[in-house]
Design an enzyme around this catalytic site. Sequence first.
Site, PDB file in Angstrom:
ATOM      1  N   CYS A   1      17.498  18.415  -1.714  1.00 17.05           N
ATOM      2  CA  CYS A   1      16.627  17.292  -1.386  1.00 17.05           C
ATOM      3  C   CYS A   1      15.343  17.826  -0.754  1.00 17.05           C
ATOM      4  O   CYS A   1      15.240  19.000  -0.414  1.00 17.05           O
ATOM      5  CB  CYS A   1      17.313  16.331  -0.419  1.00 17.05           C
ATOM      6  SG  CYS A   1      18.866  15.646  -1.050  1.00 17.05           S
TER       7      CYS A   1
ATOM      8  N   GLY B   1      13.948  16.260  -5.724  1.00 12.27           N
ATOM      9  CA  GLY B   1      14.857  15.126  -5.871  1.00 12.27           C
ATOM     10  C   GLY B   1      14.175  13.948  -6.523  1.00 12.27           C
ATOM     11  O   GLY B   1      13.115  13.523  -6.074  1.00 12.27           O
TER      12      GLY B   1
ATOM     13  N   ASN C   1      18.773  17.716   4.241  1.00 17.41           N
ATOM     14  CA  ASN C   1      18.863  18.509   3.016  1.00 17.41           C
ATOM     15  C   ASN C   1      19.946  19.551   3.217  1.00 17.41           C
ATOM     16  O   ASN C   1      19.857  20.373   4.126  1.00 17.41           O
ATOM     17  CB  ASN C   1      17.515  19.196   2.731  1.00 17.41           C
ATOM     18  CG  ASN C   1      17.609  20.184   1.581  1.00 17.41           C
ATOM     19  OD1 ASN C   1      18.410  20.011   0.659  1.00 17.41           O
ATOM     20  ND2 ASN C   1      16.785  21.214   1.633  1.00 17.41           N
ATOM     21  N   GLY C   2      20.983  19.521   2.391  1.00 16.23           N
ATOM     22  CA  GLY C   2      22.045  20.500   2.516  1.00 16.23           C
ATOM     23  C   GLY C   2      23.406  19.865   2.357  1.00 16.23           C
ATOM     24  O   GLY C   2      23.553  18.773   1.777  1.00 16.23           O
TER      25      GLY C   2
ATOM     26  N   TYR D   1      14.780  28.632  -8.885  1.00 18.45           N
ATOM     27  CA  TYR D   1      14.595  27.349  -9.572  1.00 18.45           C
ATOM     28  C   TYR D   1      13.959  26.247  -8.743  1.00 18.45           C
ATOM     29  O   TYR D   1      13.009  25.608  -9.172  1.00 18.45           O
ATOM     30  CB  TYR D   1      15.955  26.860 -10.090  1.00 18.45           C
ATOM     31  CG  TYR D   1      15.934  25.503 -10.763  1.00 18.45           C
ATOM     32  CD1 TYR D   1      15.534  25.371 -12.089  1.00 18.45           C
ATOM     33  CD2 TYR D   1      16.310  24.350 -10.074  1.00 18.45           C
ATOM     34  CE1 TYR D   1      15.510  24.133 -12.713  1.00 18.45           C
ATOM     35  CE2 TYR D   1      16.290  23.104 -10.693  1.00 18.45           C
ATOM     36  CZ  TYR D   1      15.895  23.005 -12.007  1.00 18.45           C
ATOM     37  OH  TYR D   1      15.862  21.775 -12.621  1.00 18.45           O
TER      38      TYR D   1
ATOM     39  N   ASP E   1      14.359  31.759 -19.532  1.00 17.17           N
ATOM     40  CA  ASP E   1      14.674  30.614 -18.673  1.00 17.17           C
ATOM     41  C   ASP E   1      14.992  31.129 -17.274  1.00 17.17           C
ATOM     42  O   ASP E   1      15.332  32.305 -17.089  1.00 17.17           O
ATOM     43  CB  ASP E   1      15.850  29.817 -19.225  1.00 17.17           C
ATOM     44  CG  ASP E   1      15.774  28.342 -18.843  1.00 17.17           C
ATOM     45  OD1 ASP E   1      14.954  27.984 -17.972  1.00 17.17           O
ATOM     46  OD2 ASP E   1      16.536  27.535 -19.425  1.00 17.17           O
ATOM     47  N   ASP E   2      14.883  30.235 -16.285  1.00 18.86           N
ATOM     48  CA  ASP E   2      15.120  30.665 -14.901  1.00 18.86           C
ATOM     49  C   ASP E   2      16.587  30.956 -14.653  1.00 18.86           C
ATOM     50  O   ASP E   2      16.936  31.863 -13.899  1.00 18.86           O
ATOM     51  CB  ASP E   2      14.614  29.604 -13.915  1.00 18.86           C
ATOM     52  CG  ASP E   2      15.170  28.216 -14.223  1.00 18.86           C
ATOM     53  OD1 ASP E   2      16.342  27.965 -13.907  1.00 18.86           O
ATOM     54  OD2 ASP E   2      14.427  27.404 -14.798  1.00 18.86           O
TER      55      ASP E   2
END
Length: 509
Positions: free
Chosen positions: A2, A28, A101-102, A257, A365-366
């Site tokens: 988030c 998010g 966040n977490g 990412y 790609d990542d």
Amino acid sequence: MCGLTGLVVKGDVAPEIYDALTVLQHRGQDAAGIMTSSDNRFHQRKSVGLVRDVFRQQHMQRLQGSIGIGHVRYPTAGSGGAANAQPFYVNSPYGIALAHNGNLTNSRELREELFASEMRHLNTDSDSEVLLNVFAYELQALNKLHPQPEDLFSAVKAVHRRCRGGYAAVAMLVNHGVLAFRDPHGIRPLVVGYRGEGSEREYMVASESVALDVLGFRVLSDVAPGEAVYIDGQRQLHMQQCADETTLQPCIFEHVYFARPDSLIDEISVYKTRKRQGEALARKILRERPEHDIDVVIPVPDSSRTAGLALASTLRIKYREAFIKNRYIGRTFIMPGQQQRRKSVRQKLNPIRLEFEGRNVMLVDDSIVRGTTSKEIIQMARDAGAAKVYLASAAPPVRYPNVYGIDMPSPQELIAHGRTVDDVSALIGADWLVYQDLDELVRCSREGNPTIDSFECSVFNGEYITGDVDEAYLERLQLERNDAAQAKLRTVDGDGVVVGIHNDVSEVG
């Protein structure tokens, strides 16, 4: 994963929180919320959707005050619906709102404690509400009518003693100020900055430095592991270490990412880290396939662009932007449901046929998580006329679930779990596949800040740094996170689009 922010400014705070959340939208896209404080009241608006859709002019006019916090959320197990949008708040003590966040790895035990011993009611399944109530209980236990900074820091110390996992949080006390704190391992990112000088100085905290940049704030510092930051209503900054033992072990997947390339996290440039990832991948290709026949390097937009360009430059092969992205489709990694993820890949990307026809193409790609995106994109390249399709992943194989705030699925839904590189290559339809080595990925990040103790790499090596994650925990997590379980919570139309999300809890408001 988030995004969150908190500000104490001279003027109206809501428009600035709105701007910050739009910059953090990549973290998010499921829900957004803003809460402000004025005249001893909270003012709140939160709902499911993008920032631009959740907040209209009439909402912004009601979000009065110079103190506020905001949050953007992506879908995780137990997070669906407007009732689970953040910030959450409690009336006692003082009136506290919190965004998080977490993920707390011991949220189940804490939930039981809050009810049985502390008689606090929780209305959602979100561990963010657990974190808020733990903090509120510890602050109330101090029995202070007018809390001082040292009281808030004392409550944060108790939070660190009781809560385990990865968390960065921002909280607001009605008419008092904004408090932010970070877990003792520093797993989730958090930065504090300022704008102006002297008595004009204003302060801001956010998940990424780019949010500060856009609003004209200068970075003061990253919030240290275990540290708390309090900005009072007079715009005075207070900072204190609140954990007995700390280590800086940030989540390395931020660099792969989640974070924007123009962000600095723990003094590490995300852009330069991804550039080094591409160079390291190129060196591995030259070691393992010195006689390769790659004609062109094509990144999968957007987060692999930097690595792809560096890989092409190191290999001295031409680089082409050959996938055109639809900017109005969300990030597939954080899409709920396998069917929706698969469909959104075709909606999101369209190949430029002239760049594929008759060529041996190296896609970059990542990372590769479920393999859904990779398989679809490789087939798109073949349909566009590519002779051969190779794939390079800037990250190592993702073989284990994340428990610190990234809603990666159960191990059985991770395409690399229990499989060799050749197995994965065959499943996604690549002619050959190359992954980044973990020690190289760590080196790419550590080069940006050699003082970092280590990195949280559990999705790659299965080592959980908080020491409280066992097989029983992972089995329970699997039941909550797999696509079959999540499908039971959703109403899906004939095209695979989620049109409703159901919760096991009643929604209020």
